[in-house]
Each structure stands twice: as structure tokens, then as C-alpha cells.
Design a protein around this motif. Structure first.
Motif, PDB file in Angstrom:
ATOM      1  N   GLN A 127       0.835  -1.198   0.000  1.00  0.00           N
ATOM      2  CA  GLN A 127       0.000   0.000   0.000  1.00  0.00           C
ATOM      3  C   GLN A 127       0.871   1.249   0.000  1.00  0.00           C
ATOM      4  O   GLN A 127       1.901   1.296   0.685  1.00  0.00           O
ATOM      5  CB  GLN A 127      -0.906   0.004   1.233  1.00  0.00           C
ATOM      6  N   ILE A 128       0.485   2.247  -0.770  1.00  0.00           N
ATOM      7  CA  ILE A 128       1.178   3.538  -0.755  1.00  0.00           C
ATOM      8  C   ILE A 128       0.683   4.308   0.463  1.00  0.00           C
ATOM      9  O   ILE A 128      -0.515   4.610   0.556  1.00  0.00           O
ATOM     10  CB  ILE A 128       0.901   4.324  -2.048  1.00  0.00           C
ATOM     11  N   PRO A 129       1.565   4.615   1.409  1.00  0.00           N
ATOM     12  CA  PRO A 129       1.096   5.218   2.668  1.00  0.00           C
ATOM     13  C   PRO A 129       0.504   6.613   2.470  1.00  0.00           C
ATOM     14  O   PRO A 129       1.024   7.416   1.691  1.00  0.00           O
ATOM     15  CB  PRO A 129       2.379   5.294   3.523  1.00  0.00           C
ATOM     16  N   ASN A 130      -0.594   6.870   3.154  1.00  0.00           N
ATOM     17  CA  ASN A 130      -1.186   8.211   3.239  1.00  0.00           C
ATOM     18  C   ASN A 130      -1.401   8.840   1.869  1.00  0.00           C
ATOM     19  O   ASN A 130      -1.069  10.011   1.652  1.00  0.00           O
ATOM     20  CB  ASN A 130      -0.296   9.116   4.098  1.00  0.00           C
ATOM     21  N   ALA A 131      -1.944   8.058   0.950  1.00  0.00           N
ATOM     22  CA  ALA A 131      -2.131   8.538  -0.422  1.00  0.00           C
ATOM     23  C   ALA A 131      -3.607   8.513  -0.797  1.00  0.00           C
ATOM     24  O   ALA A 131      -4.392   7.709  -0.290  1.00  0.00           O
ATOM     25  CB  ALA A 131      -1.324   7.699  -1.402  1.00  0.00           C
ATOM     26  N   GLU A 132      -3.978   9.417  -1.697  1.00  0.00           N
ATOM     27  CA  GLU A 132      -5.357   9.539  -2.167  1.00  0.00           C
ATOM     28  C   GLU A 132      -5.326   9.737  -3.673  1.00  0.00           C
ATOM     29  O   GLU A 132      -4.429  10.414  -4.199  1.00  0.00           O
ATOM     30  CB  GLU A 132      -6.025  10.733  -1.481  1.00  0.00           C
ATOM     31  N   ASP A 133      -6.279   9.135  -4.367  1.00  0.00           N
ATOM     32  CA  ASP A 133      -6.237   9.280  -5.820  1.00  0.00           C
ATOM     33  C   ASP A 133      -6.618  10.697  -6.238  1.00  0.00           C
ATOM     34  O   ASP A 133      -7.349  11.402  -5.544  1.00  0.00           O
ATOM     35  CB  ASP A 133      -7.085   8.219  -6.523  1.00  0.00           C
ATOM     36  N   LEU A 134      -6.076  11.100  -7.370  1.00  0.00           N
ATOM     37  CA  LEU A 134      -6.192  12.480  -7.825  1.00  0.00           C
ATOM     38  C   LEU A 134      -7.648  12.883  -8.058  1.00  0.00           C
ATOM     39  O   LEU A 134      -8.020  14.044  -7.826  1.00  0.00           O
ATOM     40  CB  LEU A 134      -5.370  12.664  -9.104  1.00  0.00           C
ATOM     41  N   PHE A 135      -8.471  11.941  -8.488  1.00  0.00           N
ATOM     42  CA  PHE A 135      -9.893  12.228  -8.678  1.00  0.00           C
ATOM     43  C   PHE A 135     -10.511  12.739  -7.379  1.00  0.00           C
ATOM     44  O   PHE A 135     -11.222  13.744  -7.368  1.00  0.00           O
ATOM     45  CB  PHE A 135     -10.609  10.968  -9.161  1.00  0.00           C
ATOM     46  N   ASN A 136     -10.242  12.049  -6.282  1.00  0.00           N
ATOM     47  CA  ASN A 136     -10.789  12.474  -4.991  1.00  0.00           C
ATOM     48  C   ASN A 136     -10.161  13.771  -4.511  1.00  0.00           C
ATOM     49  O   ASN A 136     -10.845  14.646  -3.963  1.00  0.00           O
ATOM     50  CB  ASN A 136     -10.588  11.372  -3.945  1.00  0.00           C
TER      51      ASN A 136
END
Length: 237
Positions: A127-136
Motif C-alpha cells: 500500500q502507498i502510505p497516506n495517499a489519495e487518488d487524484l480524482f478524490n
């Protein structure tokens, strides 16, 4: 190259280097839930499970079909040599990109389950830590010029290593809490050293995804100026 571990007559697990201890049970959400190690479940085009393993937090997903065929067959693919299966190819590509220092998920393992003329398949990545997809992100935050340029530069690094992303869109770009850009979802992607203008097509596909979401979302912080900032980062020396 992933090492291959046949675990039963129908199951084949292949594991990236330095990812010891993976078994076929790791590809079962129920296994993690029974240990209270299932962190969360996300749904979109398919279900994704986030699990807490001895290797750290991992992302588990099952490969599924798209398009009209998915209405009658979501998870079965025509059998192929192992090296041609979707998880094997994605894991091998991730290993290459990770070794080159590209901002992609670290590969862990894949599994193919063969039955007759078909197979099902799963993939595990860190998992990529503390990441959010650009859409969100763009639904609640306006990025600055440096962020957009960084997105463009990250895509350029991918292209500089001749990696074609078959589904480059705003859902497959992530930002972590340090504003570092990550690229995800490399199913059906591949290396293509031939200069056949696919890099331009990749960027055009990404632009269409931004435009589509801009027209659909009530709030979506994207403009033509942002796109030009992304291109500036892509074309910078």
C-alpha cells in the motif's frame, strides 16, 4: 523476475524478491478477516481489499473483465502460459519500474488459479502510505502549479522508461501527504521502446479523463491552465 511456487494442482503463486512468507491464503479476503487483519474494503470498478500483513499494509485485488462480457463472466480468463497471464505480466512490469525508482506500488506477489480452459487471478502490492487518488483530491483541493508540474514530470519518467500505461486517468494517479505523485494500476500495460506516438495518446487519454470528470462533478478543481502546467512539467528538461 518473480519466483514461481506451485501450491496445488490448480494454484500457482509467484512472489517478488524479498517478499518471503506469502502463501495462497494471502489471496483470500476471508483469511485476513478471520485474523482481524482486514483493514478496509474499497469498491469501484472492482473490489479492493487492504490488509495488514507481516510485510506491512498490502493491497489485494482480483482481476476482472470489463465491457459487456463482464455481465456474464466477471473473473474468468482463457488459460494461457503463466508468463502471459495478467498478474504475472503486471508483477514483472512493477518489478522493473520499482527497480528503476519509478513512483509505483512495490510488487509483492500474484496468483493464478487454473480450472479447465480458464483461470482466475489476483495481485498483491504494498500500500502507498497516506495517499489519495487524484480524482478524490480534486473534488476538495485545488493544486498549485508546482503540484501539476510534478504530475507531468512523473508521467514523463514513466515514458522515458518506455512504459505504456493503457489506462492513464485521474483515478490512477495518487498524491501522498508529502505531495509525492504515484502511478498505479498497470494491468495490461507494457514496455514499448518503439516511438509510435503512444506517449501523446497517453496524455490525450489523461486529458479526456479530466474533462469528463469536470463535466460530471459539481466541484472539480481542474482548468485548462492546470493542464498547461502539467504539460510544462512533462516537457521540462
Amino acid at each position: 523476475m518473480p519466483s514461481i511456487h506451485p501450491t496445488a494442482s490448480s494454484d500457482i503463486v509467484f512472489i517478488s524478491p524479498n517478499c518471503k512468507g506469502v502463501t495462497k491464503d494471502w489471496f483470500k479476503p476471508d483469511y485476513w478477516q478471520a485474523q482481524q487483519k482486514l483493514l478496509k474494503t474499497a469498491t469501484g470498478r472492482g473490489t479492493v481489499w487492504f490488509v495488514d500483513s507481516t510485510l506491512g499494509p498490502l493491497v489485494l485485488r482480483q482481476y476482472r473483465r470489463g465491457g459487456l462480457v463482464a455481465k456474464v463472466n466477471r473473473f474468468h480468463f482463457m488459460t494461457q502460459p503463466l508468463s502471459a497471464t495478467r498478474p504475472y505480466q503486471e508483477l514483472e512490469l512493477l518489478e522493473f519500474m520499482h527497480a528503476k525508482g519509478l513512483h509505483v506500488p512495490q510488487p509483492v506477489a500474484g496468483m493464478v488459479r487454473r480450472k479447465g480452459l480458464f483461470y482466475q487471478a489476483w495481485l498483491l502490492t504494498k500500500q502507498i502510505p497516506n495517499a489519495e487518488d487524484l480524482f478524490n483530491v480534486l473534488q476538495h483541493t485545488a493544486l498549485n502549479a508546482a503540484d501539476w508540474q510534478n504530475i507531468g514530470a512523473t508521467i514523463k519518467q514513466l515514458h522515458a522508461h518506455n512504459v505504456y500505461h493503457s489506462d492513464l486517468n485521474c483515478h490512477n494517479i495518487m498524491l501522498d501527504d508529502q505531495q509525492k505523485v504515484w502511478l498505479i494500476d498497470f494491468d495490461k500495460c507494457y514496455r514499448d521502446p518503439e516511438q509510435r506516438h503512444w506517449q501523446t495518446h497517453n496524455l490525450e487519454r489523461l486529458k479526456r479523463s479530466f474533462d469528463k470528470e469536470s463535466s460530471r462533478q459539481s466541484t472539480f478543481h481542474f482548468s485548462e491552465a492546470n493542464w498547461q502546467q502539467l504539460l510544462a512539467g512533462y516537457h521540462a528538461d
